[in-house]
Enzyme design. Sequence first.
Site, PDB file in Angstrom:
ATOM      1  CG  HIS A 273       1.476  -6.871  -5.365  1.00  0.00           C
ATOM      2  ND1 HIS A 273       1.525  -6.768  -3.989  1.00  0.00           N
ATOM      3  CD2 HIS A 273       2.694  -7.328  -5.743  1.00  0.00           C
ATOM      4  CE1 HIS A 273       2.716  -7.143  -3.564  1.00  0.00           C
ATOM      5  NE2 HIS A 273       3.452  -7.479  -4.607  1.00  0.00           N
TER       6      HIS A 273
ATOM      7  CG  ASP B 155      -0.072  -6.055  -1.130  1.00  0.00           C
ATOM      8  OD1 ASP B 155       1.111  -5.722  -0.967  1.00  0.00           O
ATOM      9  OD2 ASP B 155      -0.556  -6.366  -2.229  1.00  0.00           O
TER      10      ASP B 155
END
Length: 351
Positions: A214, A187
Site C-alpha cells: 500500500h 486501493d
Amino acid sequence: MKAAMLRSIVKRSSASLVRPISSSYSVQRGFSSESAPERKVAVLGAAGGIGQPLALLMKLNPLVSRLALYDIAGTPGVAADVSHINTRSEVAGYMGEDQLGQALEGSDVVIIPAGVPRKPGMTRDDLFNINAGIVKSLCTAIAKYCPNALVNMISNPVNSTVPIAAEVFKKAGTYDEKKLFGVTTLDVVRAKTFYAGKAKVNVADVNVPVVGGHAGITILPLFSQATPKANLPDEDIKALTKRTQDGGTEVVEAKAGKGSATLSMAYAGAIFADACLKGLNGVPDVVECSFVQSTVTELPFFASKVRLGRNGVEEVLGLGPLSDFEQQGLEALKPELKSSIEKGIQFANKS
Ligand SMILES: NC(=O)c1ccc[n+]([C@@H]2O[C@H](COP(=O)([O-])OP(=O)(O)OC[C@H]3O[C@@H](n4cnc5c(N)ncnc54)[C@H](O)[C@@H]3O)[C@@H](O)[C@H]2O)c1
Ligand SMILES: O=C(O)C[C@H](O)C(=O)O
C-alpha cells in the site's frame, strides 16, 4: 459492508425492524438479536479524520454488538454522538492510555487508524518516525488485553506497520498470522471506481484484485482480471494503474495540507471490518484483498485476495494469471516492498 448493503442500512426507515443478514440469521435493529453472535469492535484513533466516520459506519453495522471508541483525546464527544443512533451496538468512549485496556478487552476486531496523515510532498514512509511508535504501543496493549482479536491495520506506512505489529505480537508470544491484516481495501475501492468510469460499466458490478502493498508502485491493480471484461487498450490500463497507485496522493494534494483520505478510507475500512466479522460468524466465501503474511511471493508479507473465516485468514489466494505489464509491475515493486517490510521489522526489534 458492500455498497448496496450500506445504502440499504442508511435508507431504511425505523418502521422496518427486521432485515435478513444471511440465510443463517437475522438481526433486529435497535436491540440485540438472539441469533447473531455478540461481537465487540474497537476503533483506535476513533476521534480522527478516519476514526469518526468509521465509528459511524461500524455503528450502522448490525453485526456489531459493542463498539469501543478509543483515542488519546476527543472520544467522549464522538462516543456520545454516535451512541444516539438507534442501531444494535452499545457504544463506549475511552480516552487516554489508562483506558486503553478497557477499550480492548473482549474485542473480536480491532481497527487501527491512529497516527498522523500525509501532507503534500510527503511519502507514506515519511510518516514512519511518528506512526511506528504509535502502532508499536497500541499492538503491545492488544497483545495484553485481546490477543485473539483480528487486527485491521490502517495506519501508514502499512507496508511497515503490519510487520511492526507482527514483531510485537511475536515478542509477546501471541502472534497468529491469520489474525493480522493490513487494510488495502481503499486501493480496491479506487480501482473499481476508476475502472468503471473508463470501461463504462456499472460500478456496483465491478471486481478488481489489487495486490502487492500500500504505497506508490507497490500498489498493483490487476486490471487484466477485472470484471466485467472491457478489453481496454494498453494506454488506458497504464493510466488506470497509475491513477490507482497515486490515488492517495490525489486526495492529499486536493486537501492541500488538511490531511489525506478519510471518508473513502472509512468506507473501505468498514467494508473490510464487515468482511472480518462475516468470516468470524461463519459466512462462507468471504474474500477481500489484504496485506498479510504470505507465501504468494518470496516476500514475507504481501497483499492478495484472502478468504476470511472463523479464525481470520482461512486461505491466502494466489495471484492468478498476470499480463506482461502486471508481471513487470510485480517485479518492480518487490525491492521497495522488501525494504519497507525490513524497516518495520528492524524498528520493532531494536526499540
Ligand atoms: N490504509 C489506508 O488505505 C489508509 C488510508 C487513509 C489514511 N491512512 C492512514 O491512517 C492514519 C490516520 O489518518 P487520519 O486522517 O484519520 O488522521 P487524523 O490525524 O485525522 O487522526 C488520527 C487520530 O489518531 C489519534 N492518535 C494519535 N496517537 C494515538 C495513540 N497513541 N492512540 C490512539 N489514537 C492516537 C489522534 O488523536 C487522531 O484522532 C494515517 O497514518 C494515514 O496515513 C491509511
Ligand atoms: O495517501 C495517503 O497518505 C493515505 C492513504 O494511504 C491513501 O491511500 O489514501
